[in-house]
Design a protein around this motif. Structure first.
Motif, PDB file in Angstrom:
ATOM      1  N   ALA A   1      -0.981   6.564   0.148  1.00 20.79           N
ATOM      2  CA  ALA A   1      -0.409   5.356  -0.443  1.00 20.79           C
ATOM      3  C   ALA A   1      -0.681   4.186   0.479  1.00 20.79           C
ATOM      4  O   ALA A   1      -0.772   4.346   1.696  1.00 20.79           O
ATOM      5  CB  ALA A   1       1.095   5.521  -0.646  1.00 20.79           C
TER       6      ALA A   1
ATOM      7  N   ASP B   1       5.842   1.329   3.950  1.00 16.87           N
ATOM      8  CA  ASP B   1       6.832   2.269   4.497  1.00 16.87           C
ATOM      9  C   ASP B   1       6.345   3.720   4.520  1.00 16.87           C
ATOM     10  O   ASP B   1       6.845   4.518   5.311  1.00 16.87           O
ATOM     11  CB  ASP B   1       8.175   2.137   3.775  1.00 16.87           C
ATOM     12  CG  ASP B   1       8.062   2.384   2.271  1.00 16.87           C
ATOM     13  OD1 ASP B   1       7.083   3.024   1.850  1.00 16.87           O
ATOM     14  OD2 ASP B   1       8.953   1.943   1.535  1.00 16.87           O
TER      15      ASP B   1
ATOM     16  N   CYS C   1       7.826   5.600  -4.992  1.00 20.74           N
ATOM     17  CA  CYS C   1       7.236   4.640  -4.073  1.00 20.74           C
ATOM     18  C   CYS C   1       7.770   3.265  -4.459  1.00 20.74           C
ATOM     19  O   CYS C   1       7.281   2.649  -5.412  1.00 20.74           O
ATOM     20  CB  CYS C   1       5.709   4.676  -4.171  1.00 20.74           C
ATOM     21  SG  CYS C   1       4.938   3.504  -3.045  1.00 20.74           S
TER      22      CYS C   1
HETATM   23 ZN   LIG Z   1       5.007   4.500  -0.988  1.00 19.19          ZN
END
Ligand SMILES: [Zn+2]
Length: 123
Positions: A79, A83, A101
């Motif tokens: 991703a 974070d 997400c």
């Molecule tokens: Zn994410």
């Protein structure tokens, strides 16, 4: 004659129920083999559905997230979010388990197919 009318009504009801059941079956089989599947949602809207029985890597949201399906489990392997919380989440395989997400507004949720319940009704 009243009984005859009632029988017709029942036939109609049965036909309607069968058509509804077929629709459910068709939807279930399009998503895979009627087994568990994962539903990918972006900003709350369903984008894709993948069968947990078919292994593969899938780009989500134009490639911001990569979903991997292995051994009947789905996990987020890549991703571009800051974070990386979704990447660190455990693989999901049970009904209603999900990987979220937040920065990319991507939700991957497991859904158990309805075909098993339907079979139970018809048998
Ligand atoms: Zn994410």
């Amino acid at each position: 004659m009243k009984i005859g009318l009632k029988k017709k009504d029942w036939v109609l009801i049965i036909i309607i129920v069968c058509v509804a059941g077929l629709t459910v079956l068709v939807h279930t089989f399009i998503g895979g083999k009627g087994a568990n599947r994962v539903v990918v949602k972006i900003e709350g809207a369903i984008q894709d559905t993948y069968s947990l029985s078919e292994e593969g890597d899938y780009e989500i949201n134009g490639g911001t997230n990569i979903l991997q399906i292995r051994n009947g489990k789905a996990s987020m392997v890549e991703a571009d979010c800051p974070d990386q919380l979704c990447v660190h989440q455990k693989p999901v395989s049970l009904n209603r388990e999900s990987i979220i997400c937040l920065p990319n507004k991507v939700v991957v949720e497991v859904e158990t197919g309805t075909s098993r319940e339907f079979d139970a009704v018809t048998q």
